[in-house]
Design a protein around this motif. Sequence first.
Motif, PDB file in Angstrom:
ATOM      1  N   VAL A  34      -3.827  19.549  38.899  1.00  0.00           N
ATOM      2  CA  VAL A  34      -4.121  20.000  39.663  1.00  0.00           C
ATOM      3  C   VAL A  34      -5.517  20.923  38.444  1.00  0.00           C
ATOM      4  O   VAL A  34      -6.700  20.781  39.250  1.00  0.00           O
ATOM      5  N   GLU A  35      -4.751  21.282  37.346  1.00  0.00           N
ATOM      6  CA  GLU A  35      -5.281  21.531  36.281  1.00  0.00           C
ATOM      7  C   GLU A  35      -6.628  20.691  35.449  1.00  0.00           C
ATOM      8  O   GLU A  35      -6.937  21.417  34.974  1.00  0.00           O
ATOM      9  N   LEU A  36      -6.312  19.157  35.807  1.00  0.00           N
ATOM     10  CA  LEU A  36      -6.770  18.540  35.035  1.00  0.00           C
ATOM     11  C   LEU A  36      -8.088  17.941  36.295  1.00  0.00           C
ATOM     12  O   LEU A  36      -9.577  16.769  36.055  1.00  0.00           O
ATOM     13  N   ILE A  37      -7.832  19.029  37.305  1.00  0.00           N
ATOM     14  CA  ILE A  37      -9.358  18.014  38.316  1.00  0.00           C
ATOM     15  C   ILE A  37     -10.105  19.209  38.000  1.00  0.00           C
ATOM     16  O   ILE A  37     -10.390  20.124  38.344  1.00  0.00           O
ATOM     17  N   PRO A  38     -11.304  18.111  37.609  1.00  0.00           N
ATOM     18  CA  PRO A  38     -13.138  18.672  37.659  1.00  0.00           C
ATOM     19  C   PRO A  38     -13.739  20.003  38.599  1.00  0.00           C
ATOM     20  O   PRO A  38     -13.199  19.275  39.242  1.00  0.00           O
ATOM     21  N   ARG A  39     -13.707  21.009  37.823  1.00  0.00           N
ATOM     22  CA  ARG A  39     -14.749  21.896  38.958  1.00  0.00           C
ATOM     23  C   ARG A  39     -16.031  22.126  38.489  1.00  0.00           C
ATOM     24  O   ARG A  39     -16.391  22.132  37.670  1.00  0.00           O
ATOM     25  N   SER A  40     -16.621  22.988  38.736  1.00  0.00           N
ATOM     26  CA  SER A  40     -17.736  23.519  39.043  1.00  0.00           C
ATOM     27  C   SER A  40     -17.714  25.028  40.180  1.00  0.00           C
ATOM     28  O   SER A  40     -17.323  24.390  41.249  1.00  0.00           O
ATOM     29  N   HIS A  41     -18.116  25.367  39.473  1.00  0.00           N
ATOM     30  CA  HIS A  41     -18.210  26.834  40.336  1.00  0.00           C
ATOM     31  C   HIS A  41     -17.353  27.064  40.497  1.00  0.00           C
ATOM     32  O   HIS A  41     -16.801  27.755  41.778  1.00  0.00           O
ATOM     33  N   LYS A  42     -15.936  26.488  39.557  1.00  0.00           N
ATOM     34  CA  LYS A  42     -13.995  27.773  39.895  1.00  0.00           C
ATOM     35  C   LYS A  42     -14.240  26.690  40.887  1.00  0.00           C
ATOM     36  O   LYS A  42     -12.668  26.935  42.035  1.00  0.00           O
ATOM     37  N   LYS A  43     -15.029  25.549  41.779  1.00  0.00           N
ATOM     38  CA  LYS A  43     -14.367  24.752  42.777  1.00  0.00           C
ATOM     39  C   LYS A  43     -14.259  23.243  42.412  1.00  0.00           C
ATOM     40  O   LYS A  43     -14.902  23.133  41.624  1.00  0.00           O
ATOM     41  N   GLN A  44     -12.845  22.520  43.026  1.00  0.00           N
ATOM     42  CA  GLN A  44     -12.529  21.260  42.394  1.00  0.00           C
ATOM     43  C   GLN A  44     -13.785  20.641  42.875  1.00  0.00           C
ATOM     44  O   GLN A  44     -14.233  21.039  43.948  1.00  0.00           O
ATOM     45  N   LEU A  45     -14.781  19.647  42.075  1.00  0.00           N
ATOM     46  CA  LEU A  45     -15.204  18.751  42.477  1.00  0.00           C
ATOM     47  C   LEU A  45     -14.471  16.979  43.129  1.00  0.00           C
ATOM     48  O   LEU A  45     -13.297  16.918  43.195  1.00  0.00           O
ATOM     49  N   ALA A  46     -15.015  16.917  44.117  1.00  0.00           N
ATOM     50  CA  ALA A  46     -14.948  15.807  45.209  1.00  0.00           C
ATOM     51  C   ALA A  46     -14.717  14.598  44.012  1.00  0.00           C
ATOM     52  O   ALA A  46     -15.475  14.142  42.393  1.00  0.00           O
ATOM     53  N   VAL A  47     -13.737  13.780  43.695  1.00  0.00           N
ATOM     54  CA  VAL A  47     -13.518  12.507  42.269  1.00  0.00           C
ATOM     55  C   VAL A  47     -15.169  11.467  42.607  1.00  0.00           C
ATOM     56  O   VAL A  47     -15.380  11.882  40.963  1.00  0.00           O
ATOM     57  N   VAL A  48     -16.071  11.389  43.720  1.00  0.00           N
ATOM     58  CA  VAL A  48     -17.078  10.596  43.441  1.00  0.00           C
ATOM     59  C   VAL A  48     -17.715  11.261  42.666  1.00  0.00           C
ATOM     60  O   VAL A  48     -18.640  11.250  42.209  1.00  0.00           O
ATOM     61  N   ASP A  49     -17.990  12.764  42.415  1.00  0.00           N
ATOM     62  CA  ASP A  49     -18.804  13.596  41.570  1.00  0.00           C
ATOM     63  C   ASP A  49     -18.555  13.553  40.032  1.00  0.00           C
ATOM     64  O   ASP A  49     -18.819  14.435  39.048  1.00  0.00           O
ATOM     65  N   TRP A  50     -16.965  13.244  39.783  1.00  0.00           N
ATOM     66  CA  TRP A  50     -16.587  13.241  38.333  1.00  0.00           C
ATOM     67  C   TRP A  50     -17.453  12.547  37.710  1.00  0.00           C
ATOM     68  O   TRP A  50     -17.908  11.172  37.989  1.00  0.00           O
ATOM     69  N   GLY A  51     -17.187  12.894  36.448  1.00  0.00           N
ATOM     70  CA  GLY A  51     -18.024  12.453  35.709  1.00  0.00           C
ATOM     71  C   GLY A  51     -16.982  10.985  34.348  1.00  0.00           C
ATOM     72  O   GLY A  51     -16.209  11.179  34.401  1.00  0.00           O
ATOM     73  N   LEU A  52     -18.309  10.440  33.314  1.00  0.00           N
ATOM     74  CA  LEU A  52     -17.253   9.003  32.660  1.00  0.00           C
ATOM     75  C   LEU A  52     -16.380  10.211  31.679  1.00  0.00           C
ATOM     76  O   LEU A  52     -15.561  10.209  31.574  1.00  0.00           O
ATOM     77  N   PHE A  53     -17.131  11.632  31.378  1.00  0.00           N
ATOM     78  CA  PHE A  53     -15.916  12.714  30.437  1.00  0.00           C
ATOM     79  C   PHE A  53     -15.210  12.361  31.387  1.00  0.00           C
ATOM     80  O   PHE A  53     -13.817  12.443  30.751  1.00  0.00           O
ATOM     81  N   ASP A  54     -15.020  13.212  31.924  1.00  0.00           N
ATOM     82  CA  ASP A  54     -14.063  13.682  32.975  1.00  0.00           C
ATOM     83  C   ASP A  54     -13.044  13.049  33.263  1.00  0.00           C
ATOM     84  O   ASP A  54     -11.300  12.843  33.439  1.00  0.00           O
ATOM     85  N   LEU A  55     -12.832  11.251  33.845  1.00  0.00           N
ATOM     86  CA  LEU A  55     -12.676  10.328  33.202  1.00  0.00           C
ATOM     87  C   LEU A  55     -11.311   9.417  32.780  1.00  0.00           C
ATOM     88  O   LEU A  55     -10.374   9.640  33.103  1.00  0.00           O
ATOM     89  N   VAL A  56     -12.086   9.517  31.595  1.00  0.00           N
ATOM     90  CA  VAL A  56     -11.790   9.201  30.741  1.00  0.00           C
ATOM     91  C   VAL A  56     -10.403  10.380  29.759  1.00  0.00           C
ATOM     92  O   VAL A  56      -9.750  10.303  29.622  1.00  0.00           O
ATOM     93  N   ASP A  57     -10.941  11.433  30.010  1.00  0.00           N
ATOM     94  CA  ASP A  57     -10.647  12.387  29.885  1.00  0.00           C
ATOM     95  C   ASP A  57      -8.660  12.230  30.908  1.00  0.00           C
ATOM     96  O   ASP A  57      -7.951  12.804  29.749  1.00  0.00           O
ATOM     97  N   ILE A  58      -8.857  12.826  31.970  1.00  0.00           N
ATOM     98  CA  ILE A  58      -8.223  12.257  33.056  1.00  0.00           C
ATOM     99  C   ILE A  58      -7.184  11.247  32.588  1.00  0.00           C
ATOM    100  O   ILE A  58      -5.417  11.273  32.450  1.00  0.00           O
TER     101      ILE A  58
END
Length: 146
Positions: A34-58
Amino acid sequence: MPLPVHLAACMMIGAALEGALLAICDCYYDDIPVELIPRSHKKQLAVVDWGLFDLVDIARKMEWLPSGLTYGEQWSSKKAGIGDYAVVVRELRNLVHPARYVQDMPRKRITERYYRSCEETFGTSIDYLLARIGRSPKDAHDKGEF
């Protein structure tokens, strides 16, 4: 003289890598801490909203694309893993933004050498991701599992 097609090709490879990582993250969402799931305003983003930075990081942190360098560390091809090369593909993909290109690549052109490196990184990344799946979708299809 290098052709601008090499820059476009690097961008398309970056987009293809993003699609592959998005599919893997979606398929293995429950395995991602859960700590790797990207967030916006403390809310978890849906997978389709993850950017390439997030995806490579994960992918790096999950060791789907192992890396030998930390972010910001000086480049060392001896230490670099496929995850580090994926970061380079992401950086080249981001050159689609003219200001980013001027900032990151002043007076440089994206040549065939960059393209070949992106192409090799993408192919190797796919090999690593397929190893995560355990077998290729084609193998599963051939066995009638689809």
